[in-house]
Design a protein around this motif. Structure first.
Motif, PDB file in Angstrom:
ATOM      1  N   SER A   1       1.170  -1.749  -0.174  1.00  0.00           N
ATOM      2  CA  SER A   1       0.196  -0.285   0.249  1.00  0.00           C
ATOM      3  C   SER A   1       0.984   1.744   0.116  1.00  0.00           C
ATOM      4  O   SER A   1       2.181   0.980   0.474  1.00  0.00           O
ATOM      5  CB  SER A   1      -1.191   0.147   1.109  1.00  0.00           C
TER       6      SER A   1
ATOM      7  N   ASN B   1       0.663   5.556   0.781  1.00  0.00           N
ATOM      8  CA  ASN B   1      -0.415   6.534   1.575  1.00  0.00           C
ATOM      9  C   ASN B   1      -1.580   6.308   1.182  1.00  0.00           C
ATOM     10  O   ASN B   1      -2.498   6.424   1.281  1.00  0.00           O
ATOM     11  CB  ASN B   1      -0.225   7.314   0.482  1.00  0.00           C
ATOM     12  N   SER B   2      -2.214   4.776   1.702  1.00  0.00           N
ATOM     13  CA  SER B   2      -2.902   4.581   2.137  1.00  0.00           C
ATOM     14  C   SER B   2      -4.495   3.504   1.050  1.00  0.00           C
ATOM     15  O   SER B   2      -5.047   3.022   1.692  1.00  0.00           O
ATOM     16  CB  SER B   2      -4.120   5.058   3.823  1.00  0.00           C
ATOM     17  N   LYS B   3      -2.984   4.563   0.002  1.00  0.00           N
ATOM     18  CA  LYS B   3      -4.025   3.230  -1.050  1.00  0.00           C
ATOM     19  C   LYS B   3      -3.800   2.119  -1.588  1.00  0.00           C
ATOM     20  O   LYS B   3      -2.482   1.827  -1.405  1.00  0.00           O
ATOM     21  CB  LYS B   3      -4.221   4.399  -2.391  1.00  0.00           C
ATOM     22  N   LYS B   4      -4.542   0.534  -1.343  1.00  0.00           N
ATOM     23  CA  LYS B   4      -3.685  -0.542  -1.727  1.00  0.00           C
ATOM     24  C   LYS B   4      -3.559  -0.986  -3.340  1.00  0.00           C
ATOM     25  O   LYS B   4      -3.734  -0.415  -4.083  1.00  0.00           O
ATOM     26  CB  LYS B   4      -4.784  -1.475  -1.065  1.00  0.00           C
TER      27      LYS B   4
ATOM     28  N   GLN C   1      -5.905  -5.158  -7.502  1.00  0.00           N
ATOM     29  CA  GLN C   1      -4.753  -5.621  -6.273  1.00  0.00           C
ATOM     30  C   GLN C   1      -3.905  -7.188  -6.720  1.00  0.00           C
ATOM     31  O   GLN C   1      -3.470  -7.514  -5.617  1.00  0.00           O
ATOM     32  CB  GLN C   1      -5.262  -5.205  -5.361  1.00  0.00           C
TER      33      GLN C   1
END
Lengths: 222, 294
Positions: free
Chosen positions: A10, A12-15, A213
């Protein structure tokens, strides 16, 4: 040779990658396909340890992302030839000096460097452009410098990120043939591309798609 | 890394950022000139203190009549006290001669007989030229019945004692400040050069270069800049000495700008400044930029 074991990443908290497994053999030719910005470059950066997984482990031979020492990273990268999306060529030096860089880094002797650079340049068809600087050359020729630089040190794997990104179809095919030839000589080749058309032209190759993802093995229907 | 490659890379580095390179060379020269000037100020202030201290002597005036035994006793007391380098006895006649020499015969002719007392000049070793030690000596010597008066430049000595430590620390602090400012200035100017090569350093790292491989050309560049900066500083200071200082200043101050060893030391400091400056500047870029997934 390269193994992803339940890797998540991930930023910046984006998976970007979620619990993916991947195994790449020594002599493999692999396409990594997927839309732009989907995580192909991240997958590559994880391979040469520019990124470290949020969870899970990436292995390259004996190196493991779990316990690699920062000082060891240069030695890992010397075994991987990377063709960067933006080429990352040194604009202030000529083709010869760009190709010879990995050899200077490992401290090869002058004569050896000359021999290896001539060999790599001849394989990519740049022997007559060795004293030209990147801005004097076309996009395709610059891509060839990047490939020659990636293979000059005889790495175990060549990773090429969108190697045909800005090139016209004929030159793209030439580059692809070149990478295929490199693979035939025993080096693993991994190519990231968003160009499915290109992949179809080399239909016998293994294809992995990055989507939502995850990684999916893809078969092209004949 | 091949030495040839190091030279080539360093030359390329210096040539590709000419203005910044010139700026850092001049910064090094300026810093060295500041250090050299300050060093000379500090040297001259120490010399001044030294020369005042050198002039410190004790004069013991004696009664007119005394026996040889009394004199020997006084000598013994002085020797026991320690720190005495030399004792010079000046008889009444000698005192008259000295007086004559300085003020002329006429002055003495006024008197019917020689009014000058016999005396002893006591020279001390430098370590013993302190008011506390001299006062101790005076109290010891006062025991002798033949001593009439003791004189020494007490005030001068007190001024030196009160200020020497202060001057020493002031010199030290200024020297440290100038050195830190120099390193800061030089490393910032060199950083300008290195900033323009951030991309280059990034490529080196991705191709598997170790920190030393990346660092070496920058440090070598710093070394070259330090050397040139040092030579410029030495030449400017020497010219200043030849055309200005030797004509106008040499009688008051003694300057070291024409001293061979001083010049070499200054160039060596230049080399150090350049090397330390570039080491500091490149350090920032050497950290491995690995993003660990969040």
């Amino acid at each position: 040779m390269i193994r992803f074991d339940k890797v998540s990443f991930s930023y910046n908290s984006k998976k970007i990658l979620d619990n993916v497994d991947l195994y790449i053999n020594n002599d493999e030719f692999l396409f990594v396909v997927g839309e732009s910005g989907i995580g192909k470059t991240t997958l590559f950066k994880l391979m040469y340890f520019e990124e470290i997984p949020t969870s899970g482990t990436v292995f390259f031979e004996n190196f493991s992302s779990d316990n690699i020492d920062v000082q060891e990273i240069p030695y890992l990268r010397r075994r991987i030839g990377v063709v960067f999306q933006d080429f990352k060529l040194m604009q202030d030096r000529d083709t010869f000096d760009n190709i010879s860089l990995p050899l200077e880094i490992i401290g090869d002797k002058k004569d050896t460097i000359k021999k290896k650079v001539f060999d790599a340049a001849s394989r990519v068809g740049l022997l007559d452009k060795l004293n030209k600087k990147p801005f004097d050359l076309s996009g395709g020729e610059q891509q060839r410098i990047a490939i020659a630089r990636a293979i000059v040190n005889k790495p175990e794997v060549v990773i090429a990120d969108e190697p045909t990104g800005n090139l016209d179809p004929i030159i793209s095919m030439d580059i692809l043939k070149l990478l295929n030839e490199i693979n035939r000589r025993g080096t693993a080749v991994i190519i990231a591309t968003h160009n499915f058309e290109l992949v179809r032209k080399l239909r016998d190759k293994r294809i992995v798609q990055v989507k939502d993802q995850k990684l999916y093995e893809v078969k092209i229907r004949t | 890394m091949n030495f040839g490659y190091l030279l080539k890379e360093s030359y390329r580095g210096l040539a590709s950022a000419k203005l910044s390179t010139i700026a850092s060379i001049l910064t090094i020269s300026l810093s060295l000139i500041m250090l050299a000037v300050f060093y000379n100020i500090s040297l001259n202030s120490s010399k001044l203190i030294e020369s005042i201290k050198n002039r410190v002597e004790i004069e013991i005036f004696l009664q007119d009549n005394f026996s040889q035994e009394n004199l020997d006793q006084l000598r013994d007391i002085l020797k026991r006290t320690g720190g005495v380098k030399k004792i010079e006895y000046i008889s009444k006649e000698d005192a008259a001669k000295i007086f004559e020499k300085e003020f002329g015969k006429e002055m003495l002719d006024v008197f019917e007989r020689n009014p000058l007392p016999p005396s002893m000049k006591v020279y001390l070793f430098d370590d013993y030229k302190t008011t506390s030690r001299i006062e101790k000596l005076i109290s010891d010597v006062s025991e002798s019945p033949i001593v009439s008066d003791i004189v020494y430049p007490k005030q001068n000595l007190e001024v030196i004692e009160q200020n020497t430590t202060g001057i020493y620390y002031l010199n030290l602090i200024i020297l440290i400040l100038i050195s830190i400012a120099s390193i800061f200035l030089v490393s910032n100017t060199i950083r300008l050069v290195i900033n323009s090569k951030e991309r280059l350093i990034e490529i080196y790292k991705l191709l598997g270069a170790t920190r030393n491989f990346i660092r070496a050309p920058f440090i070598f560049e710093g070394l070259v800049q330090g050397f040139i900066g040092g030579i410029i500083a030495v030449v400017l200071l020497y010219l200043f000495y030849i055309y200005f200082a030797s004509n106008y200043l040499s009688e008051i101050f003694s300057l070291t700008f024409n001293d061979g060893i001083f010049m070499v030391v200054l160039v060596v400091i230049g080399l150090l400044l350049g090397t330390i400056g570039s080491t500091f500047s490149v350090r920032k870029f050497l950290k491995e930029k690995i993003s660990i997934g969040t």
